[in-house]
Motif scaffolding. Structure first.
Motif, PDB file in Angstrom:
ATOM      1  N   PRO A   1      -7.028 -10.136  -5.710  1.00 37.44           N
ATOM      2  CA  PRO A   1      -6.397 -10.896  -4.624  1.00 37.44           C
ATOM      3  C   PRO A   1      -6.969 -10.521  -3.260  1.00 37.44           C
ATOM      4  O   PRO A   1      -7.515  -9.433  -3.064  1.00 37.44           O
ATOM      5  CB  PRO A   1      -4.917 -10.509  -4.729  1.00 37.44           C
ATOM      6  N   ASP A   2      -6.834 -11.436  -2.319  1.00 36.39           N
ATOM      7  CA  ASP A   2      -7.239 -11.155  -0.939  1.00 36.39           C
ATOM      8  C   ASP A   2      -6.497  -9.925  -0.431  1.00 36.39           C
ATOM      9  O   ASP A   2      -5.304  -9.743  -0.685  1.00 36.39           O
ATOM     10  CB  ASP A   2      -6.917 -12.343  -0.033  1.00 36.39           C
ATOM     11  N   GLY A   3      -7.211  -9.082   0.302  1.00 41.10           N
ATOM     12  CA  GLY A   3      -6.591  -7.911   0.914  1.00 41.10           C
ATOM     13  C   GLY A   3      -6.061  -6.902  -0.082  1.00 41.10           C
ATOM     14  O   GLY A   3      -5.162  -6.115   0.252  1.00 41.10           O
ATOM     15  N   CYS A   4      -6.649  -6.859  -1.269  1.00 43.66           N
ATOM     16  CA  CYS A   4      -6.106  -6.027  -2.348  1.00 43.66           C
ATOM     17  C   CYS A   4      -6.121  -4.531  -2.043  1.00 43.66           C
ATOM     18  O   CYS A   4      -5.351  -3.766  -2.635  1.00 43.66           O
ATOM     19  CB  CYS A   4      -6.866  -6.290  -3.647  1.00 43.66           C
ATOM     20  N   ASN A   5      -6.964  -4.102  -1.116  1.00 41.91           N
ATOM     21  CA  ASN A   5      -7.082  -2.672  -0.816  1.00 41.91           C
ATOM     22  C   ASN A   5      -6.377  -2.255   0.467  1.00 41.91           C
ATOM     23  O   ASN A   5      -6.482  -1.100   0.884  1.00 41.91           O
ATOM     24  CB  ASN A   5      -8.561  -2.273  -0.721  1.00 41.91           C
ATOM     25  N   LEU A   6      -5.644  -3.155   1.098  1.00 43.60           N
ATOM     26  CA  LEU A   6      -5.087  -2.857   2.417  1.00 43.60           C
ATOM     27  C   LEU A   6      -4.057  -1.742   2.416  1.00 43.60           C
ATOM     28  O   LEU A   6      -3.825  -1.105   3.449  1.00 43.60           O
ATOM     29  CB  LEU A   6      -4.468  -4.123   3.020  1.00 43.60           C
ATOM     30  N   TYR A   7      -3.443  -1.481   1.274  1.00 47.42           N
ATOM     31  CA  TYR A   7      -2.463  -0.395   1.246  1.00 47.42           C
ATOM     32  C   TYR A   7      -3.126   0.955   1.536  1.00 47.42           C
ATOM     33  O   TYR A   7      -2.456   1.906   1.974  1.00 47.42           O
ATOM     34  CB  TYR A   7      -1.752  -0.341  -0.107  1.00 47.42           C
ATOM     35  N   VAL A   8      -4.444   1.049   1.322  1.00 51.17           N
ATOM     36  CA  VAL A   8      -5.145   2.316   1.534  1.00 51.17           C
ATOM     37  C   VAL A   8      -5.273   2.638   3.026  1.00 51.17           C
ATOM     38  O   VAL A   8      -4.806   3.697   3.481  1.00 51.17           O
ATOM     39  CB  VAL A   8      -6.508   2.312   0.826  1.00 51.17           C
ATOM     40  N   PRO A   9      -5.888   1.765   3.850  1.00 54.07           N
ATOM     41  CA  PRO A   9      -5.928   2.098   5.288  1.00 54.07           C
ATOM     42  C   PRO A   9      -4.532   2.154   5.910  1.00 54.07           C
ATOM     43  O   PRO A   9      -4.315   2.928   6.855  1.00 54.07           O
ATOM     44  CB  PRO A   9      -6.766   0.967   5.894  1.00 54.07           C
ATOM     45  N   ARG A  10      -3.596   1.347   5.394  1.00 56.28           N
ATOM     46  CA  ARG A  10      -2.238   1.380   5.940  1.00 56.28           C
ATOM     47  C   ARG A  10      -1.637   2.776   5.819  1.00 56.28           C
ATOM     48  O   ARG A  10      -1.048   3.308   6.777  1.00 56.28           O
ATOM     49  CB  ARG A  10      -1.348   0.374   5.223  1.00 56.28           C
ATOM     50  N   GLU A  11      -1.811   3.410   4.668  1.00 56.96           N
ATOM     51  CA  GLU A  11      -1.226   4.727   4.458  1.00 56.96           C
ATOM     52  C   GLU A  11      -1.947   5.786   5.281  1.00 56.96           C
ATOM     53  O   GLU A  11      -1.317   6.705   5.821  1.00 56.96           O
ATOM     54  CB  GLU A  11      -1.272   5.091   2.973  1.00 56.96           C
ATOM     55  N   ILE A  12      -3.264   5.666   5.417  1.00 51.85           N
ATOM     56  CA  ILE A  12      -4.013   6.638   6.214  1.00 51.85           C
ATOM     57  C   ILE A  12      -3.656   6.501   7.689  1.00 51.85           C
ATOM     58  O   ILE A  12      -3.488   7.507   8.397  1.00 51.85           O
ATOM     59  CB  ILE A  12      -5.524   6.490   5.962  1.00 51.85           C
ATOM     60  N   LYS A  13      -3.491   5.282   8.162  1.00 51.33           N
ATOM     61  CA  LYS A  13      -3.060   5.069   9.546  1.00 51.33           C
ATOM     62  C   LYS A  13      -1.653   5.627   9.756  1.00 51.33           C
ATOM     63  O   LYS A  13      -1.375   6.272  10.773  1.00 51.33           O
ATOM     64  CB  LYS A  13      -3.104   3.579   9.891  1.00 51.33           C
ATOM     65  N   ARG A  14      -0.758   5.379   8.810  1.00 49.68           N
ATOM     66  CA  ARG A  14       0.612   5.874   8.937  1.00 49.68           C
ATOM     67  C   ARG A  14       0.631   7.396   8.978  1.00 49.68           C
ATOM     68  O   ARG A  14       1.372   8.002   9.761  1.00 49.68           O
ATOM     69  CB  ARG A  14       1.457   5.382   7.760  1.00 49.68           C
ATOM     70  N   ALA A  15      -0.203   8.016   8.154  1.00 51.60           N
ATOM     71  CA  ALA A  15      -0.181   9.477   8.047  1.00 51.60           C
ATOM     72  C   ALA A  15      -0.853  10.165   9.223  1.00 51.60           C
ATOM     73  O   ALA A  15      -0.456  11.275   9.604  1.00 51.60           O
ATOM     74  CB  ALA A  15      -0.851   9.906   6.746  1.00 51.60           C
TER      75      ALA A  15
END
Length: 349
Positions: free
Chosen positions: A255-269
């Motif tokens: 799916p489109d944007g399938c890997n976005l959870y990865v940068p999201r978590e690194i940005k959050r952390a």
């Protein structure tokens, strides 16, 4: 105004929008590792399409005949003037020029991290520093250190590849030591006022490889070493066959944007500025990635091969006019065959 087309600043470097041309090889450099006229035009065309930041494809910090064909080089001072022409062309066309630097010693030798002597590591660190200084002298507004996918630094970062028993292996700190020292040396070479980016894998999608469990603390180490922005990629490893490759360049079945959870978590952390990448060619998905805090900047690689005017069409709301990348990876077949990289699908249309 959509977030995609709002401004963003990295350590004093003002970007007109949040769209990044991802570093994607073209195989267009000449035999001396200098940009060809066709290569300069390739970048000029994409800048004319409206992208805000261009990260020029990975440039070798040392001349390795086994992997140098078609690749740009920053291995000596003779490379500075030719790359100045490329940086100037990007800037004059309306984007901020950055350049990615890389070492591929292990790929050239078809070896693992255990094969590299400590003295060789020290020499490569010095080569990264010298290449960064040359990049600044050539007029690039920022430098990105490539430690993702199947590069030497990525192999050292990887739990799956790095089995060294010394200070360059073992813990997250040990495996990151090579990359950290490269960043520290680059920071000394370019000064405190110059933006440094670092691309690394947030998830390797490899059995016994790095996941977010390892990437988050590694991200902290990279930031403390001098990185101003984290360019969070995924996959690209070779240990388990095709799956990691297809997550690194998300295939049509993903799916489109399938890997976005990865940068999201690194940005959050970490709270650091983060670049998201991977099947973001749908403008609505790219806009949502910024809106929900998954990333601060959106990198487009294959979508800009398919349609250099993607940014202008998206800004005008002409989404249906965009030639959408089919994610069939035919462009990467050209790369592997050492041919000039372009979008095969729309070239045939």
């Amino acid at each position: 105004m959509p977030r995609l087309f709002s401004s963003f600043t990295i350590k004093g470097l003002a970007l007109k929008n949040r769209l990044v041309m991802a570093p994607m090889a073209t195989n267009l450099a000449d035999e001396a590792g200098h940009p060809s006229a066709a290569q300069i035009e390739h970048y000029r065309e994409r800048v004319a399409g409206g992208v805000g930041l261009v990260i020029v494809e990975s440039v070798l910090v040392n001349r390795l005949p086994e992997v140098a064909s078609g690749r740009l080089g920053l291995w000596d001072d003779d490379c500075v003037a030719p790359l100045t022409a490329l940086a100037r062309a990007i800037r004059e066309a309306g984007a901020a020029p950055a350049v990615q630097i890389v070492d591929l010693t292990l790929r050239a030798r078809q070896a693992l991290p255990a094969a590299l002597a400590a003295t060789e590591i020290e020499a490569i660190v010095a080569q990264f520093a010298a290449a960064a200084a040359r990049a600044r002298a050539a007029g690039f507004a920022a430098v990105e250190l490539h430690s993702a996918h199947a590069t030497t630094l990525a192999d050292f970062l990887s739990r799956a590849a790095n089995r060294r028993p010394d200070e360059y292996g073992g813990s997250n700190e040990g495996r990151a030591r090579f990359t950290v020292r490269a960043l520290e040396a680059m920071r000394v070479a370019v000064g405190d006022d110059y933006p440094l980016l670092c691309r690394f894998n947030g998830d390797e999608f490899t059995l016994q490889g790095n996941t977010l469990l390892h990437a988050v603390p590694i991200a902290g180490l990279l930031l403390r070493a001098g990185a101003d922005v984290l360019d969070v990629s995924q996959g690209g490893r070779t240990e388990d066959g095709a799956y990691a490759q297809q997550r690194g360049r998300p295939a049509a079945w993903l799916p489109d944007g399938c890997n976005l959870y990865v940068p999201r978590e690194i940005k959050r952390a970490t709270g650091a500025p983060v670049i998201g990448v991977g099947k973001l060619g749908n403008p609505e998905v790219a806009e949502a990635a910024l809106a929900d805090g998954a990333c601060d900047l959106v990198a487009l690689g294959r979508p800009l091969l398919a349609d250099p005017d993607w940014p202008r069409k998206a800004q005008a709301g002409r989404y249906t006019a965009i030639k959408r990348c089919r994610c069939d990876d035919r462009c990467m077949e050209l790369f592997r065959e050492k041919k000039a990289v372009h979008c095969v699908t729309f070239a045939e249309a």
